[in-house]
Design an enzyme around this catalytic site. Structure first.
Site, mmCIF file in Angstrom:
data_model
loop_
_atom_site.group_PDB
_atom_site.id
_atom_site.type_symbol
_atom_site.label_atom_id
_atom_site.label_comp_id
_atom_site.label_asym_id
_atom_site.label_seq_id
_atom_site.Cartn_x
_atom_site.Cartn_y
_atom_site.Cartn_z
ATOM 1 C CD GLN A 96 -8.440 -12.822 2.751
ATOM 2 O OE1 GLN A 96 -7.703 -13.140 1.567
ATOM 3 N NE2 GLN A 96 -8.303 -10.935 3.116
ATOM 4 C CG HIS A 151 -0.769 -12.024 3.562
ATOM 5 N ND1 HIS A 151 -0.928 -11.239 3.852
ATOM 6 C CD2 HIS A 151 -2.081 -12.657 3.184
ATOM 7 C CE1 HIS A 151 -1.465 -10.271 3.965
ATOM 8 N NE2 HIS A 151 -3.113 -11.040 3.791
ATOM 9 C CB CYS A 165 -4.495 -7.645 5.114
ATOM 10 S SG CYS A 165 -5.465 -9.038 4.920
ATOM 11 C CG LEU A 166 -8.447 -7.417 -0.374
ATOM 12 C CD1 LEU A 166 -8.463 -8.239 -1.358
ATOM 13 C CD2 LEU A 166 -8.124 -5.624 -1.421
HETATM 14 O O1 GNR Z 1 -3.875 -7.139 -2.005
HETATM 15 C C1 GNR Z 1 -2.350 -8.026 -1.337
HETATM 16 N N1 GNR Z 1 -1.123 -7.196 -0.923
HETATM 17 C C2 GNR Z 1 -0.399 -7.936 -0.701
HETATM 18 C C3 GNR Z 1 0.782 -7.152 -0.517
HETATM 19 C C4 GNR Z 1 1.819 -7.126 -0.361
HETATM 20 C C5 GNR Z 1 1.718 -8.719 1.135
HETATM 21 C C6 GNR Z 1 0.753 -9.204 0.895
HETATM 22 C C7 GNR Z 1 -0.541 -8.657 0.141
HETATM 23 S S1 GNR Z 1 -1.604 -9.947 0.433
HETATM 24 C C8 GNR Z 1 -3.047 -9.336 -0.420
HETATM 25 C C9 GNR Z 1 -4.514 -9.042 -0.637
HETATM 26 C C10 GNR Z 1 -4.616 -10.135 0.763
HETATM 27 O O2 GNR Z 1 -4.801 -10.021 1.756
HETATM 28 N N2 GNR Z 1 -4.864 -11.706 0.928
HETATM 29 O O3 GNR Z 1 -5.575 -12.094 1.601
HETATM 30 NI NI NI Z 2 -4.570 -11.072 3.372
#
Ligand code: GNR
Ligand code: NI
Length: 178
Positions: A51, A133, A91-92
């Site tokens: 990422q 994830h 996801c960020l």
């Molecule tokens: O911040 C994040 N929150 C989240 C919430 C539910 C399931 C997975 C995540 S991971 C995410 C950060 C991210 O994008 N990690 O790759």
């Molecule tokens: Ni993510």
């Protein structure tokens, strides 16, 4: 303290398959620290090196509210996965999108620590989801890949439009400050 830029879907660099870390040395530990800074600043509960455009198998996770429980996984491998759970993921790299994804309820993961030592961890609930994830990111996968084609198309179009708007065109007559 260094906060890195996070790639945004559908950036093709999110499809990179990360390579194993061969030696946990000073540059790798610096990358781990920068990834933690980036995750905390976002804020997020996890971040994979892909990422931040680093093609290495490194993941950081912290589910605490006060940045007190940093987990570092270098070369993580899932040894065992059992059961099923579905939680709303975000996801960020996919801002403002949340959708339920079906994943294993519990996993046993093997990885190297920040000190380069091998460890195993059994996780369930949110930590298990987060590990899965993040390992997906190291394999070039994003959680939206599990959604319907229609939803993926909508998300891709919306984020592409936002990315275009973020590049401000300078038109004739605009004041330019040097
Ligand atoms: O911040 C994040 N929150 C989240 C919430 C539910 C399931 C997975 C995540 S991971 C995410 C950060 C991210 O994008 N990690 O790759
Ligand atoms: Ni993510």
């Amino acid at each position: 303290m260094a906060v890195l830029d996070i790639l945004v879907y559908p950036d093709p660099r999110l499809r990179t398959i990360a390579k194993p870390v061969e030696r946990v040395d000073a540059p790798i530990r610096k990358l781990v620290e920068d990834m933690a800074d980036t995750m905390y600043q976002a804020p997020g509960i996890g971040l994979a090196a892909v990422q931040v455009n680093a093609a290495k198998r490194i993941v950081v996770i912290d589910l605490s509210k006060d940045q007190s429980d940093l987990h570092v996984f270098i070369n993580p491998e899932i040894l065992k996965a059992e059961g099923r759970q579905e939680i709303e993921e975000g996801c960020l790299s996919v801002p403002e999108v949340f959708a339920p994804v079906s994943r294993a309820e519990s996993v046993v993961v093997r990885a190297l620590s920040k000190e380069g030592e091998r460890f195993e961890l059994q996780a369930d609930g949110l930590l298990s989801v987060c590990i899965q994830h993040e390992i997906d990111h190291l394999d070039g996968k994003v959680f939206v890949d599990y959604l319907s084609r229609l939803k993926q198309d909508r998300i891709r179009k919306r984020l592409q439009k936002q990315a275009k708007r973020a590049i401000q065109p300078v038109s004739v007559g605009d004041a330019v400050t040097l």
